[in-house]
Design a protein around this motif. Structure first.
Motif, mmCIF file in Angstrom:
data_model
loop_
_atom_site.group_PDB
_atom_site.id
_atom_site.type_symbol
_atom_site.label_atom_id
_atom_site.label_comp_id
_atom_site.label_asym_id
_atom_site.label_seq_id
_atom_site.Cartn_x
_atom_site.Cartn_y
_atom_site.Cartn_z
ATOM 1 N N PRO A 1 -0.849 32.143 5.082
ATOM 2 C CA PRO A 1 -1.625 32.663 3.949
ATOM 3 C C PRO A 1 -2.737 31.738 3.486
ATOM 4 O O PRO A 1 -3.644 32.170 2.774
ATOM 5 N N SER A 2 -2.691 30.459 3.868
ATOM 6 C CA SER A 2 -3.722 29.527 3.430
ATOM 7 C C SER A 2 -3.867 28.408 4.444
ATOM 8 O O SER A 2 -3.016 28.226 5.326
ATOM 9 N N ALA A 3 -4.954 27.652 4.283
ATOM 10 C CA ALA A 3 -5.189 26.516 5.177
ATOM 11 C C ALA A 3 -4.118 25.443 4.991
ATOM 12 O O ALA A 3 -3.739 24.752 5.945
ATOM 13 N N SER A 4 -3.608 25.297 3.764
ATOM 14 C CA SER A 4 -2.588 24.273 3.503
ATOM 15 C C SER A 4 -1.289 24.570 4.251
ATOM 16 O O SER A 4 -0.612 23.647 4.711
ATOM 17 N N THR A 5 -0.942 25.850 4.380
ATOM 18 C CA THR A 5 0.275 26.189 5.133
ATOM 19 C C THR A 5 0.096 25.891 6.616
ATOM 20 O O THR A 5 1.039 25.485 7.286
ATOM 21 N N LEU A 6 -1.125 26.089 7.116
ATOM 22 C CA LEU A 6 -1.386 25.759 8.521
ATOM 23 C C LEU A 6 -1.331 24.248 8.727
ATOM 24 O O LEU A 6 -0.791 23.775 9.733
ATOM 25 N N LYS A 7 -1.848 23.482 7.769
ATOM 26 C CA LYS A 7 -1.782 22.023 7.873
ATOM 27 C C LYS A 7 -0.331 21.546 7.839
ATOM 28 O O LYS A 7 0.038 20.610 8.552
ATOM 29 N N ALA B 1 -11.271 23.860 8.891
ATOM 30 C CA ALA B 1 -12.382 24.555 9.548
ATOM 31 C C ALA B 1 -11.863 25.578 10.547
ATOM 32 O O ALA B 1 -12.369 26.706 10.633
ATOM 33 N N ILE B 2 -10.840 25.205 11.306
ATOM 34 C CA ILE B 2 -10.231 26.130 12.275
ATOM 35 C C ILE B 2 -9.675 27.344 11.553
ATOM 36 O O ILE B 2 -9.868 28.488 11.983
ATOM 37 N N TYR B 3 -8.972 27.094 10.449
ATOM 38 C CA TYR B 3 -8.371 28.195 9.693
ATOM 39 C C TYR B 3 -9.444 29.162 9.188
ATOM 40 O O TYR B 3 -9.296 30.385 9.304
ATOM 41 N N ALA B 4 -10.525 28.610 8.618
ATOM 42 C CA ALA B 4 -11.583 29.458 8.058
ATOM 43 C C ALA B 4 -12.213 30.335 9.139
ATOM 44 O O ALA B 4 -12.441 31.539 8.936
ATOM 45 N N LEU B 5 -12.476 29.766 10.303
ATOM 46 C CA LEU B 5 -13.110 30.529 11.382
ATOM 47 C C LEU B 5 -12.170 31.583 11.958
ATOM 48 O O LEU B 5 -12.569 32.729 12.199
ATOM 49 N N LEU B 6 -10.905 31.199 12.187
ATOM 50 C CA LEU B 6 -9.942 32.155 12.741
ATOM 51 C C LEU B 6 -9.638 33.275 11.756
ATOM 52 O O LEU B 6 -9.501 34.444 12.146
ATOM 53 N N GLU C 1 -24.408 22.427 12.201
ATOM 54 C CA GLU C 1 -25.443 22.507 11.174
ATOM 55 C C GLU C 1 -24.900 23.143 9.892
ATOM 56 O O GLU C 1 -25.236 22.718 8.786
ATOM 57 N N VAL C 2 -24.048 24.158 10.054
ATOM 58 C CA VAL C 2 -23.424 24.785 8.886
ATOM 59 C C VAL C 2 -22.519 23.779 8.183
ATOM 60 O O VAL C 2 -22.509 23.663 6.958
ATOM 61 N N TYR C 3 -21.749 23.017 8.956
ATOM 62 C CA TYR C 3 -20.872 21.998 8.378
ATOM 63 C C TYR C 3 -21.693 20.952 7.628
ATOM 64 O O TYR C 3 -21.315 20.504 6.548
ATOM 65 N N GLN C 4 -22.843 20.568 8.203
ATOM 66 C CA GLN C 4 -23.692 19.592 7.546
ATOM 67 C C GLN C 4 -24.230 20.129 6.219
ATOM 68 O O GLN C 4 -24.282 19.405 5.225
ATOM 69 N N ARG C 5 -24.603 21.409 6.194
ATOM 70 C CA ARG C 5 -25.089 22.007 4.945
ATOM 71 C C ARG C 5 -23.986 22.059 3.896
ATOM 72 O O ARG C 5 -24.237 21.888 2.705
ATOM 73 N N HIS C 6 -22.747 22.301 4.334
ATOM 74 C CA HIS C 6 -21.615 22.295 3.404
ATOM 75 C C HIS C 6 -21.463 20.919 2.762
ATOM 76 O O HIS C 6 -21.220 20.806 1.566
ATOM 77 N N ARG C 7 -21.611 19.876 3.564
ATOM 78 C CA ARG C 7 -21.495 18.518 3.052
ATOM 79 C C ARG C 7 -22.597 18.200 2.046
ATOM 80 O O ARG C 7 -22.414 17.410 1.124
ATOM 81 N N GLN C 8 -23.754 18.795 2.228
ATOM 82 C CA GLN C 8 -24.882 18.535 1.343
ATOM 83 C C GLN C 8 -24.848 19.405 0.089
ATOM 84 O O GLN C 8 -25.767 19.355 -0.718
ATOM 85 N N GLY C 9 -23.788 20.209 -0.063
ATOM 86 C CA GLY C 9 -23.630 21.001 -1.271
ATOM 87 C C GLY C 9 -24.083 22.441 -1.153
ATOM 88 O O GLY C 9 -23.940 23.208 -2.105
ATOM 89 N N HIS C 10 -24.609 22.834 0.003
ATOM 90 C CA HIS C 10 -25.052 24.217 0.183
ATOM 91 C C HIS C 10 -23.915 25.017 0.807
ATOM 92 O O HIS C 10 -24.002 25.489 1.939
ATOM 93 N N TYR C 11 -22.828 25.148 0.065
ATOM 94 C CA TYR C 11 -21.635 25.799 0.599
ATOM 95 C C TYR C 11 -21.722 27.313 0.423
ATOM 96 O O TYR C 11 -22.064 27.815 -0.635
ATOM 97 N N ARG C 12 -21.414 28.011 1.504
ATOM 98 C CA ARG C 12 -21.319 29.473 1.449
ATOM 99 C C ARG C 12 -20.014 29.860 2.137
ATOM 100 O O ARG C 12 -19.824 29.583 3.318
ATOM 101 N N PRO C 13 -19.061 30.462 1.409
ATOM 102 C CA PRO C 13 -17.754 30.759 1.996
ATOM 103 C C PRO C 13 -17.869 31.714 3.170
ATOM 104 O O PRO C 13 -18.692 32.628 3.171
ATOM 105 N N LEU C 14 -17.022 31.462 4.191
ATOM 106 C CA LEU C 14 -17.029 32.311 5.373
ATOM 107 C C LEU C 14 -16.418 33.673 5.097
ATOM 108 O O LEU C 14 -16.806 34.677 5.677
ATOM 109 N N LYS C 15 -15.434 33.705 4.178
ATOM 110 C CA LYS C 15 -14.714 34.949 3.915
ATOM 111 C C LYS C 15 -15.536 35.814 2.970
ATOM 112 O O LYS C 15 -15.518 35.643 1.761
ATOM 113 N N SER C 16 -16.285 36.744 3.533
ATOM 114 C CA SER C 16 -17.138 37.605 2.721
ATOM 115 C C SER C 16 -16.470 38.925 2.391
ATOM 116 O O SER C 16 -16.949 39.684 1.561
#
Length: 216
Positions: free
Chosen positions: A63-69, A155-160, A185-200
């Motif tokens: 159900p979440s990335a934490s459970t996968l970790k 990152a794996i969880y979000a993409l899958l 490049e998307v990961y780099q933008r996330h680090r710079q604060g331009h985050y856009r969630p994958l789950k739309s």
């Protein structure tokens, strides 16, 4: 001599079988959407990607990335006494094979250097841990390996998860679009604060409430 000859023949036969299995695994991995996603991320080869997907099964099992970790054995546990932080360590649970696979993946990205995960490792080690003149190395590198492994799993969880929801939304009989692969490049933008969630898309069990004013 007879025994040695038989053992050598058995060893050669086992090597031939392993080669055939690896070739078959690579063929399957190249066609599977989930494996294509993993292969796009640094640190993963065909065998490690196939091992991870075989262990996960469906990403909807988590159900979440934490459970996968936690399943991978790379979820941090913080031990606190009152308001003082005493220590932190990795969860003792998880699957040993997956813990080992992720460790190898992190060591691979560290060795390659020319990727976001490797640069994250080097940056955290130099920023947070002292340099030991005697050993000519930084102390506390193991904790940074855990941090990098955790972020890679997220990152794996979000993409899958996004790809699974996308494939489920496609009408039956229709080909789904190509999977969204890891993009540095998307990961780099996330680090710079331009985050856009994958789950739309909303979760299938989630009820979306529309305010009456939005309908006017």
């Amino acid at each position: 001599m007879l025994e040695q000859g038989q053992l050598i023949k058995e060893l050669r036969l086992l090597r031939e079988h392993i080669s055939q299995l690896e070739s078959e695994i690579v063929t399957i991995v190249e066609q599977a959407r989930e494996d294509q996603i993993l292969l796009s991320s640094p640190g993963f080869g065909p065998i490690t990607a196939a091992t991870v997907i075989a262990a996960i099964g469906s990403i909807h099992n988590f159900p979440s990335a934490s459970t996968l970790k936690s399943y991978f054995g790379w979820a941090p546990v913080v031990a606190q006494s009152g308001s003082t932080l005493d220590s932190s360590y990795l969860t003792p649970g998880g699957t040993r094979t997956m813990t080992h696979i992720m460790f190898l993946a992190v060591m691979q990205v560290i060795r390659l250097h020319n990727n976001e995960w490797g640069r994250l490792y080097e940056r955290l080690v130099k920023a947070r841990y002292p340099f030991d003149e005697r050993t000519q190395s930084y102390t506390g590198k193991t904790r940074v390996i855990g941090r990098v492994a955790g972020q890679m799993i997220e990152a794996i969880y979000a993409l899958l998860k996004r790809d699974a929801e996308l494939a489920r939304a496609v009408p039956q009989g229709q080909e789904p679009p190509p999977p969204l692969l890891y993009d540095p490049e998307v990961y780099q933008r996330h680090r710079q604060g331009h985050y856009r969630p994958l789950k739309s898309m909303p979760h299938p069990n989630m009820i979306t409430i529309i305010h009456p004013s939005s309908l006017e």
